[in-house]
Write a protein that holds these residues in place. Structure first.
Motif, short mmCIF file in Angstrom:
data_model
loop_
_atom_site.label_atom_id
_atom_site.label_comp_id
_atom_site.label_asym_id
_atom_site.label_seq_id
_atom_site.Cartn_x
_atom_site.Cartn_y
_atom_site.Cartn_z
N ASP A 118 17.93 72.51 -2.78
CA ASP A 118 18.78 71.34 -2.61
C ASP A 118 17.98 70.15 -2.10
O ASP A 118 16.98 70.32 -1.40
CB ASP A 118 19.89 71.66 -1.60
CG ASP A 118 20.72 72.86 -2.04
OD1 ASP A 118 21.36 72.76 -3.10
OD2 ASP A 118 20.70 73.89 -1.34
N GLU A 160 17.16 67.63 -7.42
CA GLU A 160 17.05 68.97 -6.87
C GLU A 160 15.90 69.65 -7.61
O GLU A 160 15.41 69.11 -8.61
CB GLU A 160 18.35 69.75 -7.09
CG GLU A 160 18.68 70.00 -8.55
CD GLU A 160 20.13 70.40 -8.77
OE1 GLU A 160 21.03 69.68 -8.30
OE2 GLU A 160 20.36 71.43 -9.43
N GLY A 212 18.57 62.00 -5.14
CA GLY A 212 19.26 62.23 -6.41
C GLY A 212 18.70 63.39 -7.22
O GLY A 212 19.16 63.64 -8.33
N HIS A 234 20.60 65.45 -10.15
CA HIS A 234 21.89 66.07 -9.90
C HIS A 234 22.83 65.79 -11.07
O HIS A 234 22.75 64.74 -11.71
CB HIS A 234 22.55 65.49 -8.65
CG HIS A 234 21.79 65.74 -7.39
ND1 HIS A 234 21.17 66.93 -7.11
CD2 HIS A 234 21.56 64.95 -6.32
CE1 HIS A 234 20.59 66.85 -5.92
NE2 HIS A 234 20.80 65.66 -5.43
N GLN A 235 23.74 66.71 -11.32
CA GLN A 235 24.77 66.44 -12.33
C GLN A 235 25.75 65.41 -11.78
O GLN A 235 25.85 65.22 -10.56
CB GLN A 235 25.50 67.74 -12.68
CG GLN A 235 26.29 68.36 -11.56
CD GLN A 235 27.02 69.61 -12.00
OE1 GLN A 235 27.23 69.83 -13.18
NE2 GLN A 235 27.38 70.43 -11.06
N PRO A 236 26.52 64.75 -12.68
CA PRO A 236 27.52 63.81 -12.17
C PRO A 236 28.55 64.53 -11.32
O PRO A 236 28.74 65.74 -11.48
CB PRO A 236 28.17 63.24 -13.43
CG PRO A 236 27.59 63.94 -14.58
CD PRO A 236 26.54 64.89 -14.13
N ARG A 237 29.19 63.80 -10.43
CA ARG A 237 30.24 64.38 -9.58
C ARG A 237 31.38 64.86 -10.48
O ARG A 237 31.87 64.11 -11.33
CB ARG A 237 30.74 63.30 -8.63
CG ARG A 237 31.74 63.79 -7.63
CD ARG A 237 31.05 64.46 -6.47
NE ARG A 237 32.01 65.10 -5.58
CZ ARG A 237 31.68 66.00 -4.68
NH1 ARG A 237 30.42 66.40 -4.56
NH2 ARG A 237 32.58 66.53 -3.91
N LEU A 238 31.80 66.10 -10.33
CA LEU A 238 32.85 66.66 -11.18
C LEU A 238 34.18 66.65 -10.43
O LEU A 238 34.24 66.93 -9.23
CB LEU A 238 32.50 68.10 -11.56
CG LEU A 238 31.16 68.29 -12.28
CD1 LEU A 238 30.90 69.77 -12.53
CD2 LEU A 238 31.12 67.52 -13.59
N VAL A 239 35.24 66.34 -11.17
CA VAL A 239 36.60 66.41 -10.61
C VAL A 239 37.35 67.43 -11.46
O VAL A 239 37.38 67.31 -12.70
CB VAL A 239 37.30 65.03 -10.69
CG1 VAL A 239 38.73 65.14 -10.19
CG2 VAL A 239 36.52 64.00 -9.90
#
Ligand SMILES: O=c1ccn([C@H]2C[C@H](O)[C@@H](COP(=O)(O)OP(=O)(O)OP(=O)(O)O)O2)c(=O)[nH]1
Length: 143
Positions: A81, A56, A54, A117-122
């Motif tokens: 990464d 980087e 989780g 990590h940033q939240p998953r973006l949509v």
């Protein structure tokens, strides 16, 4: 938080906090480097790490790096990464020399920290954004 680290050289000091002044951790040059003005080199940092799940890592120059060594980090900020955690995944510092320079083994050339990590973006395309316009790049002046 514990991180597994592998060192590629016995000649560099092991990672540590310097004087407890910052939680950024300095990284060291793993081989003697001699660069001519205008030359580019990926400088080995002598370490590989298995980052926690989780996370980087971000690598940036030290404030004194340009003054001391006459090099620029060409990617401005290195992103390590989470997947870059294999046995051969050594970290490198991409350097462009602006003058002839000598950098020695164990010199502290840059620093890193880890971050989640940033939240998953949509991404959802729209015709119009509802926010108030700020006035464009640099519109708030310099004072
Ligand atoms: O300053 C840096 C930047 C990156 N890396 C390593 C770690 C990172 O996970 C890997 C790949 O970096 P990145 O994804 O930013 O580079 P890319 O140009 O997109 O290459 P790739 O195709 O390998 O993703 O290289 C470094 O050692 N130093």
């Amino acid at each position: 938080m514990e991180i597994k680290i592998k060192y590629f050289s016995e000649r560099i000091e092991r990672l540590r906090y310097i004087d407890g002044k910052s939680d950024w951790v300095d990284l060291r040059v793993a081989e003697e480097v001699s660069l001519k003005k205008g030359e580019f080199r990926l400088i080995p940092l002598g370490i590989a790490m298995q980052l926690p799940a989780g996370y980087e890592a971000h690598v940036v120059p030290r404030s004194s790096t340009f003054k001391n060594f006459g090099v620029l980090q060409v990617n401005s900020m290195g992103v390590i990464d989470e997947s870059y955690g294999g046995d051969d995944d050594q970290w490198f510092f991409p350097a462009l020399a602006v003058r002839d320079t000598e950098i020695h083994v164990n010199d502290r050339i840059c620093q890193f920290r880890i971050t989640e990590h940033q939240p998953r973006l949509v991404f959802r395309e729209v015709e119009k954004l509802e926010g108030e316009n700020r006035g464009g790049f640099g519109s708030t002046g310099i004072q």
